[in-house]
Motif scaffolding. Sequence first.
Motif, PDB file in Angstrom:
ATOM      1  N   ASP A 123      -2.230  -2.286  -3.072  1.00 19.10           N
ATOM      2  CA  ASP A 123      -2.556  -2.569  -4.459  1.00 19.10           C
ATOM      3  C   ASP A 123      -2.649  -1.288  -5.278  1.00 19.10           C
ATOM      4  O   ASP A 123      -3.118  -0.257  -4.803  1.00 19.10           O
ATOM      5  CB  ASP A 123      -3.900  -3.309  -4.517  1.00 19.10           C
ATOM      6  N   TYR A 127       1.337   2.077  -4.303  1.00 20.28           N
ATOM      7  CA  TYR A 127       1.630   0.959  -3.411  1.00 20.28           C
ATOM      8  C   TYR A 127       3.070   0.960  -2.923  1.00 20.28           C
ATOM      9  O   TYR A 127       3.353   0.530  -1.800  1.00 20.28           O
ATOM     10  CB  TYR A 127       1.290  -0.371  -4.084  1.00 20.28           C
ATOM     11  N   SER A 150       3.554  -8.341  -5.607  1.00 20.28           N
ATOM     12  CA  SER A 150       2.408  -9.186  -5.929  1.00 20.28           C
ATOM     13  C   SER A 150       2.553  -9.758  -7.331  1.00 20.28           C
ATOM     14  O   SER A 150       3.288  -9.229  -8.164  1.00 20.28           O
ATOM     15  CB  SER A 150       1.103  -8.393  -5.821  1.00 20.28           C
ATOM     16  N   GLY A 155       1.363  -4.249  -7.177  1.00 12.99           N
ATOM     17  CA  GLY A 155       1.058  -4.228  -5.761  1.00 12.99           C
ATOM     18  C   GLY A 155       2.168  -4.869  -4.952  1.00 12.99           C
ATOM     19  O   GLY A 155       3.156  -5.369  -5.514  1.00 12.99           O
ATOM     20  N   ASP A 195      -5.274  -2.283   0.513  1.00  8.03           N
ATOM     21  CA  ASP A 195      -6.409  -3.067   0.024  1.00  8.03           C
ATOM     22  C   ASP A 195      -7.064  -3.884   1.126  1.00  8.03           C
ATOM     23  O   ASP A 195      -8.246  -3.772   1.376  1.00  8.03           O
ATOM     24  CB  ASP A 195      -5.945  -3.974  -1.117  1.00  8.03           C
TER      25      ASP A 195
END
Length: 208
Positions: A123, A127, A150, A155, A195
């Motif tokens: 994250d 990343y 993400s 991320g 993370d």
Amino acid sequence: AVEHVARRVEQSGGINKYSTPDEKIALFRSLFVGRTDVFAKRWYSKSSEKSGYQPVCGNEWEPGLCDKRKFKCAQCPNRKLMQLTDNDIYRHLSGKDEYGRDVVGIYPMLTDETCHFCCIDFDKEGYQESAKAYLSVCRQHNIPAYLERSRSGNGAHVWLFFESPIPAKNVRLFAGSLLTKAMENCTRISFKSYDRMLPNQDTMPNGG
């Protein structure tokens, strides 16, 4: 880990943009095998702009059954956990809700404390390099791994799929050792972007 995704696609006859929703949902279910008796859904508050995930309850907001001022969901005597349906997955894959409230979350650890997949979450700043370093180690050891951006755009997730269920403790040790190896190989990378890992526990927590 095996060529799980490629094998599933091949067995299904090859999933592409022309495949039917049922075929895509079947592939999704064959890969993301988790708890079948409960699943989570993303919530979003327009007023606070906060978001998160919570288990889906069939009695949520039902008059006389749901009183969030009196009970937290986990302690509610009227809690009715719902099973993940094909319609839930269809809405998840379609992604039509502008606030992401159709996104579902699957609990990877089964009741026997095994799991079929693992996710490494990187994250924020750095990343990209961290995720690439992790993928590089996987490829060095012929471990199939799959990269996903993400939903925040800041991320990445690295997914590992298993052909059969594996104890969560072993999965976490395995995935963690790959992270350690990536750190040893790329000392110039801080890996501060790491993370968490899913499953994020070795054993089932109290209360399930």
